[in-house]
Design a protein around this motif. Structure first.
Motif, PDB file in Angstrom:
ATOM      1  N   TYR A   1       7.209 -13.613   1.862  1.00  0.00           N
ATOM      2  CA  TYR A   1       7.909 -12.628   1.044  1.00  0.00           C
ATOM      3  C   TYR A   1       9.383 -13.005   0.928  1.00  0.00           C
ATOM      4  O   TYR A   1      10.015 -13.379   1.931  1.00  0.00           O
TER       5      TYR A   1
ATOM      6  N   ILE B   1      12.855 -11.248  -0.715  1.00  0.00           N
ATOM      7  CA  ILE B   1      13.373  -9.999  -1.292  1.00  0.00           C
ATOM      8  C   ILE B   1      14.265 -10.342  -2.481  1.00  0.00           C
ATOM      9  O   ILE B   1      15.314 -10.957  -2.331  1.00  0.00           O
TER      10      ILE B   1
ATOM     11  N   GLU C   1      15.567  -3.111  -0.349  1.00  0.00           N
ATOM     12  CA  GLU C   1      15.622  -3.283   1.102  1.00  0.00           C
ATOM     13  C   GLU C   1      14.257  -2.977   1.704  1.00  0.00           C
ATOM     14  O   GLU C   1      13.501  -2.156   1.188  1.00  0.00           O
TER      15      GLU C   1
ATOM     16  N   ALA D   1      18.487  -7.899  -0.049  1.00  0.00           N
ATOM     17  CA  ALA D   1      18.205  -8.889  -1.096  1.00  0.00           C
ATOM     18  C   ALA D   1      18.592 -10.281  -0.622  1.00  0.00           C
ATOM     19  O   ALA D   1      19.669 -10.495  -0.075  1.00  0.00           O
TER      20      ALA D   1
ATOM     21  N   ALA E   1       8.876  -0.714   2.853  1.00  0.00           N
ATOM     22  CA  ALA E   1       9.914  -0.679   1.818  1.00  0.00           C
ATOM     23  C   ALA E   1      10.773   0.571   2.016  1.00  0.00           C
ATOM     24  O   ALA E   1      10.261   1.691   2.053  1.00  0.00           O
TER      25      ALA E   1
ATOM     26  N   ALA F   1      11.580  -1.741  -3.847  1.00  0.00           N
ATOM     27  CA  ALA F   1      11.815  -3.137  -3.457  1.00  0.00           C
ATOM     28  C   ALA F   1      11.017  -4.046  -4.375  1.00  0.00           C
ATOM     29  O   ALA F   1       9.817  -3.852  -4.576  1.00  0.00           O
TER      30      ALA F   1
ATOM     31  N   LEU G   1       9.834  -7.832  -4.669  1.00  0.00           N
ATOM     32  CA  LEU G   1       9.655  -8.990  -3.797  1.00  0.00           C
ATOM     33  C   LEU G   1       8.960 -10.114  -4.549  1.00  0.00           C
ATOM     34  O   LEU G   1       8.091  -9.876  -5.394  1.00  0.00           O
TER      35      LEU G   1
END
Length: 718
Positions: free
Chosen positions: A470, A472, A476, A494, A518, A522, A524
């Motif tokens: 993952y 970002i 967050e 991020a 999350a 978010a 991703l």
């Protein structure tokens, strides 16, 4: 050298050198051990450095002085260009830079050069001036001898724009020939002169105004200026290509087309009224009020077929009205259809989003999905559409060639992937021995998928198998832990990356160690394990390197937190290695003083005995029962054998105790060693071999060898 309390003296410099040598040898030994375990690693020996090149002789001092003078001369204009305004003093760029920017290049790229688009806009303004005001001045009596000079001045300015476009700009425009971009000035000029656009531009600039001297200032002689329509349409195409919301300009342009057609119809209606005579009939213009607005109003009601107009009286009026109605139906329907297409293209994405959402809601209502789930689905649709303007970005990129997709992916995702330890930029060398293959990284960038998580959604749960990495992109996420799994351990923002080890971990090492939730909305990027394996099939060298990096990262992440630094021993003591930890019994004994240490030792001994003794007792009992069972089975077997041997002599059934004395002493020791409990006489009596005599004698026949004899005797001989 500093003397110590002992008899010998120690050199601190020598000790430091020895410690350094030992440290380096240990590091080298660990590197070679790792290399033996994994031969993919490159050699730890550094590559030989290039031999130092000979220094060039210094330049003569005259050249240095000249260069310094040039630099000073270049720096002076920048320092001198300041402008004082009121109480402020600001730097003003020199005029030379403006001239360099405004200077025309030898060739113009019509697709990317914004200056060319600005010039086309200026020519388009001149073209619209001619298209709108030439019919107006020809029909309506707005051009009078008193204001002719103003009309003539604006006409001259428009003609200058036409002439500059013909002589300066159009011969510099690049063109395509067989797929190649031609930028040679001679070839560009030949291409423009051989095109239809050049012929129309020449006709549009022909000076028919010389006829003013013979027929007066009649605007009809400027009708050829309206032939420069190619520039107008070219400007529309270039402007739509650079606008973010081109549909707004399309709507404005279509509305302009409608207004221009109504303008021409109003001019024609005033000409027809003038031809019939102003106010001669009810159908014509009566000459009252603002002539242009009254005629324009009539044109709007006629073309849009609103009705309520006076009936035509003469044949000319009837024919004119019929043609006007037919033309109005055709033109108005075409413009309405074009307007519908423009608005439909502008809202196509919104309509697709609404249809997808309506179908999803209908599906959830059909299967009675809970209201909470339906609200979350609606929230996901709304946030995804508001944040990125589409539901799936991959649908847009699929229409482009692979190279363009790669260029966009590098600009969007390269900076994020660069933060991953497995795919750092330092390894983008293209050499399999030093880093991952660059093309492998590019293929991976094209496979990243964007997914939106709602507040409170679990990105991954503790204990589940990790199959994705993952990254970002926006928002967050929180890593949860603790005994109840609700304590926030860390918040990732991020640009953070997690789960990269799960892509290459094996043997149970790819399980999630914490819950990731999350915190808000978010967005991703996800790269799954299956996709990475499909990529690595074509890059075996990069696969080996990534596996090695994953092992190193797993070791680093699995190490405990570093404690306080341990003081290294000095001198030769460092060669012997670190001292092992003292056992707990000794620590307990020497930890206290006098009776306290001994009491602790005795207490630990008692605890140890209490824990160990029950286990020993159980094991001893089990061993004793096993031995007893073995003895009983042996006794039963021996008794059966003795009964079988002594059947013809019943008096011998009773075993005689003195038989045990006939057993050899060595055999007695063996039997005593086998039986741990007290031996019994019956067992020894049964195991004796006194009644059997085994002998070897030569055969009476020659060539037959020896004969084995076994004799059984009575047990009377003692």
């Amino acid at each position: 050298q500093k003397p110590t309390s002992s008899d010998f003296q120690r050199n601190e410099y020598a000790d430091a050198q020895l410690q350094d040598i030992v440290r380096k040898m240990r590091e080298r030994a660990t590197v070679y051990k790792e290399k033996l375990k994994d031969p993919v690693l490159s050699s730890p020996e550094g590559s030989p450095t290039a031999s130092p090149s000979k220094k060039k002789p210094p330049p003569p001092p005259k050249e240095e002085k000249k260069e310094e003078k040039k630099e000073d001369a270049e720096a002076k204009p920048e320092e001198d260009h300041y402008c004082d305004m009121l109480c402020c003093k600001f730097k003003k760029p020199p005029l030379k830079k403006y001239l360099e920017y405004l200077q025309l290049p030898d060739s113009i790229d019509s697709y990317t050069d914004r200056r060319y688009v600005a010039w086309l806009m200026l020519v388009t303004v001149a073209y619209n001036w001619n298209c709108w005001f030439i019919p107006l001045r020809f029909v309506f009596p707005y051009q009078t001898p008193s204001n002719t000079i103003y009309w003539f001045t604006v006409d001259v300015i428009c003609d200058i724009c036409y002439l500059c476009d013909l002589l300066i700009f159009q011969p510099r425009v690049q063109f395509l020939k067989g797929g190649d971009i031609i930028s040679d000035r001679v070839e560009m000029k030949k291409f423009y002169h051989s095109s239809m656009k050049f012929r129309l531009d020449v006709i549009s600039i022909l000076p028919f105004e010389v006829l003013y001297f013979f027929f007066g200032f009649n605007p009809a002689f400027r009708a050829n200026r309206m032939l420069k329509h190619n520039t107008f349409f070219e400007f529309n195409d270039r402007l739509e290509a650079i606008l973010d919301k081109a549909y707004i300009y399309r709507v404005i342009r279509t509305t302009g087309y409608l207004l221009f057609i109504l303008h021409i119809n109003a001019c024609i209606y005033y000409w027809a009224s003038d031809y019939e005579g102003l106010g001669s009939t009810r159908w014509v213009y009566n000459g009252k009020g603002n002539m242009y607005l009254r005629c324009y109003y009539w044109a709007v009601r006629t073309l849009i077929t609103i009705g309520g107009l006076p009936e035509p009286q003469t044949l000319f009026e009837i024919v004119f009205q019929l043609l006007n109605f037919f033309l109005g139906v055709f033109v108005f329907s075409s413009l309405i259809g074009q307007m519908r297409d423009v608005i439909g293209a502008a809202t196509a994405g919104q309509n697709y989003y609404r249809s997808c959402m309506d179908n999803t809601v209908s599906y959830m209502n059909t299967y009675s999905i809970p209201r909470i789930v339906q609200n979350r689905v609606r929230t996901w649709y709304e946030y995804t559409w508001d944040s990125q303007g589409m539901l799936d970005e991959s649908e847009l990129l699929e229409q482009m060639p692979t190279k363009m997709q790669l260029a966009i992916a590098i600009d969007v995702n390269f900076a994020i992937v660069n933060k991953v330890d497995l795919f750092k930029a330092s390894s983008f060398t293209g050499e399999c021995g030093n880093g991952c293959d660059t093309q492998m990284i590019y293929d991976m960038l094209l496979r990243l998928k964007s997914i939106v998580y709602l507040p409170g959604d679990f990105v991954c749960k503790k204990g589940e198998i990790g199959r994705e990495m993952y990254i970002i992109k926006q928002g967050e996420v929180q890593v949860l832990g603790g005994p109840d799994g609700t304590k926030v351990l860390v918040t990732l923002r991020a640009g953070a990356v997690f789960g990269e080890i799960s892509l290459l971990a094996a043997g149970g090492g790819n399980r999630r160690t914490a819950n990731v939730v999350a915190h808000g909305f978010a967005n991703l990027f996800i790269l799954d394990k299956k996709t990475l394996n499909e990529i690595l099939v074509h890059y075996p060298d990069s696969e080996k390197l990534l596996m090695k990096k994953a092992k190193v990262l797993l070791k680093e992440k699995g190490k405990p937190a570093p404690g306080p630094p341990v003081q290294q021993p000095r001198g030769l003591a460092n060669l012997l290695g670190q001292k092992k930890e003292t056992p707990k019994l000794f620590k307990a004994m020497f930890g206290g003083r006098g009776k306290e240490g001994l009491a602790k030792l005795l207490q630990m001994k008692r605890e140890h005995d209490i824990q160990v003794m029950p286990q020993k007792r159980e094991s001893n009992l089990e061993n004793k029962t096993k031995e007893k069972n073995k003895e009983k089975s042996k006794q039963i077997k021996i008794l059966k054998e003795t009964e079988a041997e002594n059947k013809p002599e019943p008096e011998e059934k009773k075993p005689a105790e003195p038989a045990a004395s006939s057993v050899p002493p060595a055999q007695k020791e063996e039997t005593n060693a086998d039986a741990k409990p007290k031996p019994r006489a019956v067992m020894h009596r049964g195991t004796t071999n006194e009644s059997l005599i085994i002998s070897m004698s030569p055969s009476p026949r020659a060539g037959e060898g020896e004969i084995l004899k076994v004799e059984a005797k009575e047990k009377k001989q003692k």
